[in-house]
Design an enzyme around this catalytic site. Structure first.
Site, PDB file in Angstrom:
ATOM      1  N   GLU A 209      12.734  -2.398  -7.589  1.00 54.17           N
ATOM      2  CA  GLU A 209      13.346  -3.532  -8.088  1.00 54.17           C
ATOM      3  C   GLU A 209      11.886  -3.905  -9.167  1.00 54.17           C
ATOM      4  OE1 GLU A 209      14.066  -4.203  -2.978  1.00 54.17           O
ATOM      5  OE2 GLU A 209      11.746  -4.449  -3.612  1.00 54.17           O
ATOM      6  N   LYS A 211       8.150  -5.737  -9.956  1.00 52.96           N
ATOM      7  CA  LYS A 211       7.432  -5.999  -9.378  1.00 52.96           C
ATOM      8  C   LYS A 211       6.480  -7.378 -10.358  1.00 52.96           C
ATOM      9  CE  LYS A 211       2.639  -4.397  -7.588  1.00 52.96           C
ATOM     10  NZ  LYS A 211       2.566  -6.049  -8.084  1.00 52.96           N
ATOM     11  N   ARG A 216       2.158 -12.085  -2.697  1.00 53.78           N
ATOM     12  CA  ARG A 216       2.624 -12.169  -1.545  1.00 53.78           C
ATOM     13  C   ARG A 216       2.985 -12.964  -0.301  1.00 53.78           C
ATOM     14  NH1 ARG A 216       3.364  -6.076   0.178  1.00 53.78           N
ATOM     15  NH2 ARG A 216       5.340  -6.336   1.182  1.00 53.78           N
ATOM     16  N   ARG A 231      -0.443 -12.078   2.655  1.00 51.66           N
ATOM     17  CA  ARG A 231      -0.324 -10.204   2.704  1.00 51.66           C
ATOM     18  C   ARG A 231      -1.466 -10.438   3.943  1.00 51.66           C
ATOM     19  NH1 ARG A 231      -1.026  -7.285  -2.090  1.00 51.66           N
ATOM     20  NH2 ARG A 231      -2.078  -6.023  -0.750  1.00 51.66           N
ATOM     21  N   GLU A 260       7.274 -12.893  -2.491  1.00 48.73           N
ATOM     22  CA  GLU A 260       7.192 -13.420  -3.065  1.00 48.73           C
ATOM     23  C   GLU A 260       7.238 -14.540  -3.173  1.00 48.73           C
ATOM     24  OE1 GLU A 260       3.905 -11.255  -5.724  1.00 48.73           O
ATOM     25  OE2 GLU A 260       4.639  -9.239  -4.422  1.00 48.73           O
ATOM     26  N   PHE A 298      12.954 -10.169  -0.713  1.00 51.49           N
ATOM     27  CA  PHE A 298      13.242  -8.393  -1.505  1.00 51.49           C
ATOM     28  C   PHE A 298      13.885  -7.503   0.032  1.00 51.49           C
ATOM     29  CE2 PHE A 298       7.856  -8.721  -2.448  1.00 51.49           C
ATOM     30  CZ  PHE A 298       7.730  -7.301  -1.461  1.00 51.49           C
ATOM     31  N   ARG A 370       0.252   1.800   3.766  1.00 48.48           N
ATOM     32  CA  ARG A 370       0.691   2.232   2.070  1.00 48.48           C
ATOM     33  C   ARG A 370       1.338   3.246   1.581  1.00 48.48           C
ATOM     34  NH1 ARG A 370      -1.765   0.036  -2.254  1.00 48.48           N
ATOM     35  NH2 ARG A 370      -3.155  -0.932  -1.214  1.00 48.48           N
ATOM     36  N   LYS A 376       4.713   2.305  -6.837  1.00 49.96           N
ATOM     37  CA  LYS A 376       5.082   0.971  -8.073  1.00 49.96           C
ATOM     38  C   LYS A 376       3.905   1.704  -8.897  1.00 49.96           C
ATOM     39  CE  LYS A 376      -0.714   0.477  -6.536  1.00 49.96           C
ATOM     40  NZ  LYS A 376      -1.061  -1.107  -6.039  1.00 49.96           N
TER      41      LYS A 376
END
Length: 516
Positions: A209, A211, A216, A231, A260, A298, A370, A376
């Protein structure tokens, strides 16, 4: 619980490098606390006030009363004092806050005063980050770490989870779940070196996807009640009326989605990050000529009464596709073909975005983690810059020169233009080297905090982009700058120039304006 027990533990943690030892010491402290005190202690030792802000800045802490000779404070008393300071409003509130603050500090010993100053100024760093603290809560309550982490993710409050775990055990934690209207910590991505690396780590097919370089957001809808959270879990709903309109157009009235928000140019390319950030600072509907915030989604975490956190990524993507039209979804490609993955990354970059995120098709949504299921990939920009000054560190870095000031060469004057500061990416060896090196290069008087140095040492810096800044003379600052290595092989005259940095800004679609 005695307040001195907390401050002594904090000092001990700062001198304890091993994670396991930190966890054991924190767990022992938590076992000695009650539920209410436990929540406060977890918050404090994570570097946060339970009240978030109480209106006390550095200026208010410059003149403090002499410390008490003996410890008499307990955690509940200190917490009540901080709450009273923060809730003092109205006529005469400034004087009242000062009076309360001085009364608190007068009752505190020297060590307790130092702890309070660091806590109030955001400088309390003793290695008790969220991961270490979650381990300590699990150990103190004798519960599985996974159960504690999940409750913390869903409640977005480790202090609340600590109090529940210590008072009610696993049964109390079972009551923590996703609630529409209450934000959860977002899932974050680890880093992969390339799309090939991502495919190798994720195996078989993976989803790629774009970035996006925006803000966020997590969107909650329960009928007409729509909440938009950052976030950091701050509610920014009132600042984004145009996004609320987009959410109302989605074909369900009860859901939680992840995405986003960013501002776009007329050609569909993203505006510089600061344009998006400035839009979030506007608390009313945008003017006709101001940036309009656009929502792209997303992931979906909840739909029509069903939690989806544990569903595989492929299933959540399928549900999102049935809920949100393509124009409001982040572009996505599922492939196992390295060439197609590389081309997809190139396309994202060509459209002005940061890179891509590779996602496992089988991974659950690991709120607050994470996770290895998201990777990423974005190009790493580097510059060779010159260190202009360094600041003495605190907490674990006490006694080391830590935060370094970065400058680019100005070929017209032979001087250096400051682009910001960083303390990231530094190992213990790096800290030792730069402390010795910059004391050798010290140039002129110091205020006891900042050491000015002769501009001779070159350092290689990685960064994610260039943003506008009125703080620095070049009108620019580096985003997410971190140290890669020092360059003894380069002289200051070989450092990258301010023109090179301006070129990054120009490529991003904006022109730097010197601040003076």
């Amino acid at each position: 619980m005695r307040f001195s027990l907390v401050t002594d533990t904090s000092d001990d943690l700062a001198l304890t490098p091993a994670r396991g030892q930190k966890v054991a010491k924190l767990a022992a402290l938590l076992r000695a606390s009650s539920g209410a005190d436990a929540a406060t202690v977890v918050s404090w030792l994570s570097g946060e006030l339970t009240q978030r802000q109480i209106g006390v800045g550095r200026a208010a802490l410059r003149e403090l009363p002499p410390p008490a000779a003996e410890p008499t404070l307990d955690v509940a008393t200190v917490e009540a004092s901080l709450t009273e300071i923060g809730t003092s409003t109205g006529s005469g509130s400034q004087g009242r806050r000062r009076q309360l603050l001085h009364a608190l500090f007068a009752a505190a010993t020297g060590g307790e005063q130092r702890f309070l100053v660091r806590l109030l100024t955001g400088d309390l760093r003793q290695g008790a980050l969220a991961g270490v603290m979650a381990d300590a809560v699990a150990k103190a309550a004798d519960l599985p770490l996974a159960q504690v982490r999940r409750a913390a993710m869903l409640s977005a409050s480790l202090p609340m989870v600590a109090a529940a775990a210590l008072d009610g055990g696993g049964q109390a934690l079972a009551g923590f779940g996703l609630r529409v209207g209450s934000p959860v910590s977002p899932m974050l991505a680890q880093t992969a070196a390339s799309t090939d690396d991502a495919l190798s780590r994720l195996g078989t097919d993976a989803a790629f996807e774009w970035k996006l370089d925006g803000i966020r957001v997590q969107v909650h809808r329960d009928g007409e009640d729509i909440r938009i959270f950052t976030r950091g879990l701050d509610d920014i709903s009132a600042r984004l009326p145009e996004v609320l309109d987009s959410v109302r157009a989605i074909g369900s009235d009860r859901f939680v989605v992840d995405g986003e928000v960013l501002a776009l140019r007329a050609d569909g390319r993203p505006q510089p990050f600061q344009v998006t950030a400035s839009r979030l600072g506007t608390r009313s509907a945008p003017e006709a000529d101001s940036a309009v915030a656009t929502l792209f989604l997303f992931d979906v975490l909840h739909l029509d009464g069903t939690d989806l956190l544990d569903e595989p990524g492929s299933r959540r993507a399928e549900i999102l596709a049935g809920l949100v039209p393509p124009a409001r979804r982040v572009p996505r490609l599922v492939t196992a073909d390295p060439d197609r993955a590389r081309a997809f990354l190139d396309d994202a970059l060509a459209h002005g975005h940061e890179g891509v995120v590779a996602k496992s098709l089988t991974a659950a949504y690991e709120a607050g983690r994470r996770g290895a299921g998201w990777l990423k990939i974005k190009p790493v920009h580097t510059l060779d810059l010159v260190v202009l000054a360094a600041e003495w560190g605190s907490g674990r870095r006490h006694g080391s020169l830590s935060n370094i000031h970065l400058g680019a060469l100005d070929p017209r004057t032979g001087g250096f233009v400051m682009l910001g500061k960083t303390f990231k990416g530094m190992t213990d060896a790096t800290l030792a080297f730069q402390t010795e090196r910059f004391l050798e290069l010290a140039d002129g008087p110091t205020d006891g905090y900042v050491v000015r140095v002769r501009p001779e040492q070159v350092v290689e810096i990685a960064f994610d982009g260039v943003q506008r800044s009125s703080r620095y003379p070049g009108g620019m600052a580096l985003r997410f700058a971190r140290v890669l290595r020092y360059r003894p092989d380069k002289s200051a005259a070989e450092a990258d120039t301010i023109d090179t940095v301006r070129a990054f800004a120009t490529a991003a679609g904006w022109t730097p304006t010197p601040s003076g």
